[in-house]
Every structure is written in C-alpha cells, then in structure tokens.
Scaffold this motif. Structure first.
Motif, PDB file in Angstrom:
ATOM      1  N   ALA A 235       0.822  -1.200   0.000  1.00  0.00           N
ATOM      2  CA  ALA A 235       0.000   0.000   0.000  1.00  0.00           C
ATOM      3  C   ALA A 235       0.860   1.256   0.000  1.00  0.00           C
ATOM      4  O   ALA A 235       0.602   2.207  -0.762  1.00  0.00           O
ATOM      5  N   ALA A 236       1.888   1.283   0.830  1.00  0.00           N
ATOM      6  CA  ALA A 236       2.748   2.462   0.909  1.00  0.00           C
ATOM      7  C   ALA A 236       3.481   2.702  -0.410  1.00  0.00           C
ATOM      8  O   ALA A 236       3.632   3.850  -0.852  1.00  0.00           O
ATOM      9  N   ASP A 239       1.017   4.094  -2.949  1.00  0.00           N
ATOM     10  CA  ASP A 239       0.810   5.509  -2.672  1.00  0.00           C
ATOM     11  C   ASP A 239       1.921   6.360  -3.276  1.00  0.00           C
ATOM     12  O   ASP A 239       1.675   7.474  -3.756  1.00  0.00           O
ATOM     13  N   CYS A 242       1.461   6.340  -7.581  1.00  0.00           N
ATOM     14  CA  CYS A 242       0.195   6.260  -8.317  1.00  0.00           C
ATOM     15  C   CYS A 242      -0.282   7.586  -8.897  1.00  0.00           C
ATOM     16  O   CYS A 242      -1.447   7.704  -9.294  1.00  0.00           O
ATOM     17  N   SER A 243       0.580   8.584  -8.977  1.00  0.00           N
ATOM     18  CA  SER A 243       0.195   9.838  -9.627  1.00  0.00           C
ATOM     19  C   SER A 243       0.376   9.705 -11.133  1.00  0.00           C
ATOM     20  O   SER A 243       1.440   9.270 -11.591  1.00  0.00           O
ATOM     21  N   ARG A 255      -8.108   7.551  -6.004  1.00  0.00           N
ATOM     22  CA  ARG A 255      -8.286   6.945  -4.678  1.00  0.00           C
ATOM     23  C   ARG A 255      -8.972   7.947  -3.752  1.00  0.00           C
ATOM     24  O   ARG A 255      -8.788   9.168  -3.877  1.00  0.00           O
ATOM     25  N   ARG A 257      -8.538   7.968  -0.404  1.00  0.00           N
ATOM     26  CA  ARG A 257      -7.591   8.276   0.669  1.00  0.00           C
ATOM     27  C   ARG A 257      -6.332   7.467   0.406  1.00  0.00           C
ATOM     28  O   ARG A 257      -6.341   6.572  -0.449  1.00  0.00           O
ATOM     29  N   PRO A 258      -5.220   7.727   1.085  1.00  0.00           N
ATOM     30  CA  PRO A 258      -4.019   6.918   0.872  1.00  0.00           C
ATOM     31  C   PRO A 258      -4.304   5.426   1.079  1.00  0.00           C
ATOM     32  O   PRO A 258      -5.037   5.043   1.997  1.00  0.00           O
ATOM     33  N   PHE A 259      -3.705   4.614   0.227  1.00  0.00           N
ATOM     34  CA  PHE A 259      -3.922   3.171   0.339  1.00  0.00           C
ATOM     35  C   PHE A 259      -3.406   2.627   1.669  1.00  0.00           C
ATOM     36  O   PHE A 259      -3.948   1.651   2.196  1.00  0.00           O
ATOM     37  N   LEU A 260      -2.361   3.240   2.208  1.00  0.00           N
ATOM     38  CA  LEU A 260      -1.849   2.788   3.497  1.00  0.00           C
ATOM     39  C   LEU A 260      -2.918   2.934   4.584  1.00  0.00           C
ATOM     40  O   LEU A 260      -3.019   2.083   5.479  1.00  0.00           O
ATOM     41  N   GLU A 261      -3.732   3.969   4.498  1.00  0.00           N
ATOM     42  CA  GLU A 261      -4.820   4.133   5.466  1.00  0.00           C
ATOM     43  C   GLU A 261      -5.880   3.052   5.289  1.00  0.00           C
ATOM     44  O   GLU A 261      -6.530   2.646   6.272  1.00  0.00           O
ATOM     45  N   GLU A 262      -6.068   2.585   4.074  1.00  0.00           N
ATOM     46  CA  GLU A 262      -7.077   1.540   3.833  1.00  0.00           C
ATOM     47  C   GLU A 262      -6.752   0.268   4.598  1.00  0.00           C
ATOM     48  O   GLU A 262      -7.651  -0.482   4.989  1.00  0.00           O
TER      49      GLU A 262
END
Length: 493
Positions: A235-236, A239, A242-243, A255, A257-262
């Motif tokens: 996930a990190a 993040d 992915c731009s 997304r 929110r950040p994938f790390l938060e998911e």
C-alpha cells in the motif's frame, strides 16, 4: 518493533545483525530510520550483507551500484520510506546510467539515459535503490530462466522456479535481501512469482501506475507495482507511485484516501464469489483446489458472504484474441530495435521462443490487432458486470505449486503455450480486463511450498483489496514463514 543490535566490525565501524534486519518490513524500517534508532547506511549494509549471503544461491539480483547507493544512504533523505533499500526489475523502471537489458542479449549493452518516472517517484519516497533484479527475456515467460543472466532459483526450493516474469524481485524479497521490490505484470508477472515465493503481490488497476515514457504498457495489459512481504508495504509503495503522468493513455479512478490508510479500515461484510476453475486450460492441482476451499471457509468465518460462481462466457475468445495484441507489441519492439541496429533481427539475437513469437507475429495484420482489441474489451465489460454484483472474486493464482526449473523453459515452441497455460491459467485474463488483482500467500503444500490465492476487485477497487488483505494477514499471518535458505547463505536443507 525493536531496533537493530549493533556489534563491532572493524576499527571505528559497527554492523547490524541480519536477523534484526529480517524482522522488519519497509514501513517498519522507515520508522526506525526516522526515529534515528538505526541509520539508513546501517540498513543498507544489512541488505548488502544479505545479498552477499544468499544471492549466489538464487541469482535474483543481476546488477548493483553499491557506491552510488552508499552515497545516497549517507545523505539526509525525506519521504515516507526514507532510507529503505530497494531493488527494481530490469524492465521499464530504467535507472539513469544503469544497464537495462530486459533479460535479452539484444539489449545487453543498452544504458538508460535517465530515470523513468516510477524510479523518480521511488526516490522522492526516499527509497535507496541499489540494484536490479532478473527476469526472463523481454518479460515474456512465467519462469525466470534467461540465457543472458541464468536462472533465478526459488528460495523455498532452489530446484524450482521463482516464477516470472518478476521472478528476480520475488526471490530477492523471499530470501530477505529487501522487504519489497519493484515488479511488473502483463499476464501475471507480479502474481505468479508472488505465489511461487510465498509473498503478497498486487497488480493495480489499468492506468493506476504510469508506464511513462513508454507508450501504453502493452495496450494497457501491463501494470507496474511491487512484490512485498507485508500488505502495508504494498500500500505504501502504491501511494508513492500512483500519480499519473502527463499524456498517459489510461487512468484509474482516483483513490479516496491513501492506500496505506485503507489497510487499517474494516472491509465490512463483502460479497465474495469464488471459483475452482482453471480458466485457460486443464484443472487445478489438488493443492490449489484445497487452497481455494480453505480460503473460502476462512472468508465465511470472517463474516463474508461467500458463494460459488462462474466467470462470464467468452473467456476463451478473449484470451485467443489477446495473442494478436501481444504479437503486435513483440513485432513493434523488435522491429524498432532492428532499425536502431541498422539490420534485421537475427535468430541468434534472441532466445528460440522469442524468435518464434516474432516470426508468428508477422502473420497478423493491423485489422487483426484492432478486431482483437474489440473482443478483449467486450470481455472486459462482461467482467465489470460480474464485479458489479460481487465485491471480490476469489480464485487460485496458479494451476499448481512452483514447478521444477526447466519444465517451463524447456518446452518446445509448439508446446510452450499449453505447458504455460496449465501452470498459469488464471492470471492473464485480469490483465486483459484491467481490474486490480492480488495474490495472497494463504496456503502451503505438505512439503512446505507456498500456494497463493487470487482476489480480484472492480476497476479502481484497490482499497477493497487492501482492506481485505490486511484482514487476512491478521487472521492467517504469513510473515513468520520464511525459507530456510540463507540462514548461513547456503541452500535449504
């Protein structure tokens, strides 16, 4: 999470224990470095020590620039993964000034003139890139056994394949050289080696990660990301990269929110459709069948709604049509190389299977290419309708556990397709349809070989996959399962 144990080395120097290094994932290492409990330079030396201990046995890393990496590690760095050692696949993720062979004699003397955008993004995240990993020629195989660099061996059993095409990256992570490594996936090349090596591997949605400066990532079939041990590292890293880049021909839904938060969010009660089919050929091995059944039971026990399904009709036609698209890209790449060389591509320039594919590609027309894409895209719409009814689809990643080296590589050109389809029947279709798919190491054979199971979500559905993967990682953790290779750097007993 503990810091590293230091011990004297030479006068004025210390080193950290490899066992301490192996305990941490990339996010964990970054935290230790940020809190100054260990330095980036010390962490890099631990990675180099691990490389020296295990790489001779597995041949995962085929190029290093340790002087440059040590200089980088000695500097103050920003970014969420600052100071973490990292490896990139010798394909697409070009590093300025480094050779970029793509596993082929045809490109073995090529040197990248600049960092690819994905490498620039990794550097902004603070990663210390110190080498490149092995792959089959041009990334065209499900096993990593190129003539140019030799075979990569699976750390769980060095007589077996590490998978392909990102086999070098997977073997490096499984053996503990790095906690995560760059990978790419045009037909399963992240998920196949992740399954073979007992790791987590997520192929993002089409357009999630830019393939700049390349044109379109094999008509959108190809995807770049990473192979990791932990879900949060994946996930990190996603993040970080992915731009979209200006001019990208495809884009994924943004997304929330950040994938790390998911990874910290509850997935809720998911609608899961599972299948025990081998989509492209034959039937799943008993080990893979058992893995799917075991995982379906685990999901039901976690409160998810689980039911058996079948994939939409037309799969065979979509797979067959994709051959014209792949052939067109092989021909375009090799024809462009011929123009650079000022001569035709000779049979001795590439491996026999690559040359056979190149010759076969000459039989397709522009009309064949366009009509084939239409068939593939129509199937993508059918798959999207299925994933509108289910949150995720569960299937086996592979048709069998990792096979011995030589089984896939040794197939004659005429029989190669059949052999490979039996080994990797379930990954390619999701490259064609574009949905995100992940292989999760939830099962093991009686003799200790890893078996991955695959989850697929709707386009842009990486958040659902990360939430589910984190839940599964907590319910059936795999981080503590490591190959015995490299306790002293030697083969597994």
């Amino acid at each position: 999470m503990t810091a590293f144990t230091r011990r004297p080395r030479n006068a004025g120097e210390v080193e950290v224990k490899q066992s301490d290094y192996l305990e941490h994932d990339a996010v964990g290492l970054a935290g230790l470095i940020a809190r100054r409990e260990v330095s980036a330079a010390e962490v890099l030396e631990a990675a180099v020590g691990r490389l020296e201990a295990v790489n001779p046995a597995i041949n995962a890393v085929i190029y290093t620039d340790l002087a440059a990496a040590r200089a980088e590690a000695g500097q103050a760095r920003d970014g969420p993964l600052a100071g973490v050692p990292f490896l990139v696949k010798d394909y697409a993720a070009h590093v300025g000034g480094w050779p970029t062979s793509a596993g082929s004699r045809l490109y073995q003397h090529e040197v990248a003139v600049a960092d690819a955008p994905i490498v620039s993004a990794y550097r902004r995240a603070g990663l210390v890139i110190f080498g490149k990993t092995n792959l089959p020629e041009l990334g065209l195989d499900a096993t990593t056994e190129p003539d140019l660099h030799g075979p990569t061996r699976n750390p769980w059993d060095i007589e077996r394949t590490a998978g392909g095409s990102s086999g070098g990256s997977a073997a490096a992570v499984a053996a503990g050289i790095v906690p995560a490594a760059h990978a790419s996936d045009a037909g399963g090349s992240i998920r196949i080696p992740a399954s073979c090596c007992g790791l987590f591997g997520l192929k993002p949605s089409r357009g999630r990660v830019s393939f700049a400066p390349a044109s379109d990532g094999l008509a959108g079939f190809d995807a770049q990301h990473a192979i990791t041990r932990s879900v949060r590292d994946s996930a990190a890293l996603l993040d970080a990269v992915c731009s979209p880049e200006l001019g990208d021909p495809y884009s994924a839904p943004p997304r929330q929110r950040p994938f790390l938060e998911e990874c910290a969010r509850d997935p809720g009660r998911l609608r899961v459709g599972f299948t025990t089919e081998a989509f492209e050929a034959g039937a799943l091995s008993p080990e893979c069948l058992a893995a799917v059944a075991q995982t379906a039971n685990l999901l039901a026990g976690l409160g998810h709604q689980v039911e058996e399904i079948a994939l939409p009709a037309g799969l065979d036609g979509a797979v067959a049509a994709s051959g014209a698209v792949l052939a067109g890209h092989i021909a375009a790449d090799l024809d462009a190389r011929a123009e650079q060389l000022g001569r035709p591509i000779a049979e001795t320039d590439v491996e026999p299977l690559t040359f056979a594919r190149y010759q076969h590609a000459k039989g397709y027309s522009a009309s064949d290419y366009v009509r084939s894409l239409r068939v593939v895209h129509a199937y993508g719409r059918a798959m999207a309708q299925l994933l509108d009814r289910y949150d995720v689809v569960l299937a086996s990643t592979l048709g069998s556990p990792p096979v011995p080296l030589g089984v896939l590589r040794g197939a004659a050109p005429g029989a190669a397709g059949t052999v490979r389809r039996a080994f990797m029947p379930n990954t390619r279709i999701f490259n064609l349809t574009g949905q995100p798919a992940m292989s999760v190491p939830l099962a093991w054979t009686d003799d200790g070989l890893p078996v991955g199971v695959q989850f697929v979500a709707a386009m842009g559905g990486e958040a659902i996959l990360f939430r589910l993967a984190a839940q599964l990682e907590a319910a059936a953790p795999w981080a503590g399962r490591r190959p015995s290779l490299g306790r002293d750097g030697g083969p597994a007993a």
